[in-house]
Design a protein around this motif. Sequence first.
Motif, mmCIF file in Angstrom:
data_model
loop_
_atom_site.group_PDB
_atom_site.id
_atom_site.type_symbol
_atom_site.label_atom_id
_atom_site.label_comp_id
_atom_site.label_asym_id
_atom_site.label_seq_id
_atom_site.Cartn_x
_atom_site.Cartn_y
_atom_site.Cartn_z
ATOM 1 N N THR A 1 37.196 33.181 47.611
ATOM 2 C CA THR A 1 37.738 34.204 46.718
ATOM 3 C C THR A 1 39.248 34.253 46.900
ATOM 4 N N PHE A 2 39.967 34.132 45.789
ATOM 5 C CA PHE A 2 41.428 34.134 45.805
ATOM 6 C C PHE A 2 41.955 35.316 45.002
ATOM 7 N N TYR B 1 39.698 35.972 41.765
ATOM 8 C CA TYR B 1 38.950 34.834 41.221
ATOM 9 C C TYR B 1 38.043 34.282 42.322
ATOM 10 N N LYS B 2 36.800 34.053 41.993
ATOM 11 C CA LYS B 2 35.829 33.523 42.948
ATOM 12 C C LYS B 2 35.324 32.173 42.435
ATOM 13 N N THR B 3 35.224 31.190 43.342
ATOM 14 C CA THR B 3 34.802 29.863 42.890
ATOM 15 C C THR B 3 34.070 29.117 43.996
ATOM 16 N N ILE C 1 47.380 26.370 44.628
ATOM 17 C CA ILE C 1 47.467 27.280 43.477
ATOM 18 C C ILE C 1 48.887 27.836 43.351
ATOM 19 N N ALA D 1 45.677 30.761 35.428
ATOM 20 C CA ALA D 1 44.938 30.905 36.689
ATOM 21 C C ALA D 1 43.491 30.450 36.554
ATOM 22 N N ILE E 1 41.668 27.491 38.717
ATOM 23 C CA ILE E 1 40.455 27.697 39.518
ATOM 24 C C ILE E 1 39.384 26.687 39.125
ATOM 25 N N ASP E 2 39.229 26.440 37.825
ATOM 26 C CA ASP E 2 38.250 25.447 37.364
ATOM 27 C C ASP E 2 38.597 24.056 37.897
ATOM 28 N N LEU F 1 40.327 23.377 40.606
ATOM 29 C CA LEU F 1 40.150 23.384 42.052
ATOM 30 C C LEU F 1 38.696 23.167 42.443
ATOM 31 N N ALA F 2 37.786 23.737 41.671
ATOM 32 C CA ALA F 2 36.364 23.651 41.987
ATOM 33 C C ALA F 2 35.856 22.215 41.981
#
Length: 435
Positions: free
Chosen positions: A242-243, A250-252, A269, A282, A286-287, A289-290
């Motif tokens: 979670t960031f 945002y959670k990923t 990020i 953002a 996040i997408d 990064l996942a």
Amino acid sequence: MQPLMCDIMKHMPHPFVVLLGKSIRYAARLRGGGSALPGLFVEKIDPDFIKKTLDQLPFGTILISGTNGKTTTTKMVVALLESHGLTVFTNRTGSNFTRGVAAALLKDIDLKGKLHADIAVLELDEAHAVRFVKTVQPDYSLFLNVMRDQLDRFGEIDATAKLLAQVAEHTQKGLILNREDPRIRAIATVAKKNMSLTYFGLSDALLKTFPNDDDMRKSSVKATPRPTADVLLQAYQADTATFSIDEQTYKTALKINGLYNVFNAAAAIATTEAVLQGNFDAAKAIDGLANVSPAFGRGETLMIGGKPLELVLVKNPSGFRLGLQSFPPEGHATMIAINDNYADGRDMSWLWDVDFESLAEVGVSQVSGVRAYDMALRLQYDEVTIAHIEPDLALAVRQFIATNPDTPKRIYCTYTAMLALRKELAKMTQVEVIA
């Protein structure tokens, strides 16, 4: 005759230098030579080769340095920039000397010397970063941390921090800093006027999980105030992080593993936001990064006989400690491979700053590498049983696999040991080729 030849070569047309460099790269690959050799050659005949090539890029250059996490963070920054539509050049082999950058450029440019990219993201060793910025002044610099690593090369960590401060003085647009490392945080004092400062950090709940060098050694440096972090790692559990990005949460899920890798995701990020500014998205970051997988040897997982084998790079006490925390030993066979070649650092006394008691219950199946017996002695002091000691890495890894055929496996290894192990493992399974 030789001085005259060198003088002529210094004034060769750029395309001819490129052709010579590419030819040497091709010949080196045929003979199984190192990836940095062509870069060393082209640096000699055209000292401005890197500058002339990178000056073509419309979005400039990002430099990434620090003790832990450069390679994986570089991979994450590249992925996040690409998720925003940019074409990125990077030294993806992890060869973080200037010659490694030159070699990577030789691979990517065309015969006319054109680099087809928008931006460069370069991982550089702290000392070579100082040399690099005397020729190429980066637009942005990201500094991750300063830990006791290769003291035989850099001396005390205050000297390493001074190297990074020199890099900061040559950076043009912005610095991205780890607010939890007091020596990195202090680099803000050398920032140019009107330069942007971006911070990444940890929630208070996670601070004890990521001790800085002073925390581990129960010493301290003069504290400077912790500024507000633009990007925070708020929480991490299993494979989910979670960031907080500009105070939005945002959670990923993540493919990368290891505590430091997850913290450095916040750095990636923050860097992407600093560079893209108003064009930063953002959710898109996040997408992106996942989908990032671990860099080679940094939590990389290979399949051997239908069972996973993980490679975990270790090179200083903090990294080894966090590696042991990140990967519980239960259910795995463990091997430790320690070399003391130049790229590893010759001073292995740091092994005594690592607590190996977490391995005591399950023991270590194999110890190998140039310093195998030093590692074995260290384990004995923490009452960790050792099944086998075999300094020869090729023999050791085959024995390790043969004696644990039905068990998931994990190898903690220094840098040159990791390279040797990957080469041996490539004879048994699919291993990503780093060109």
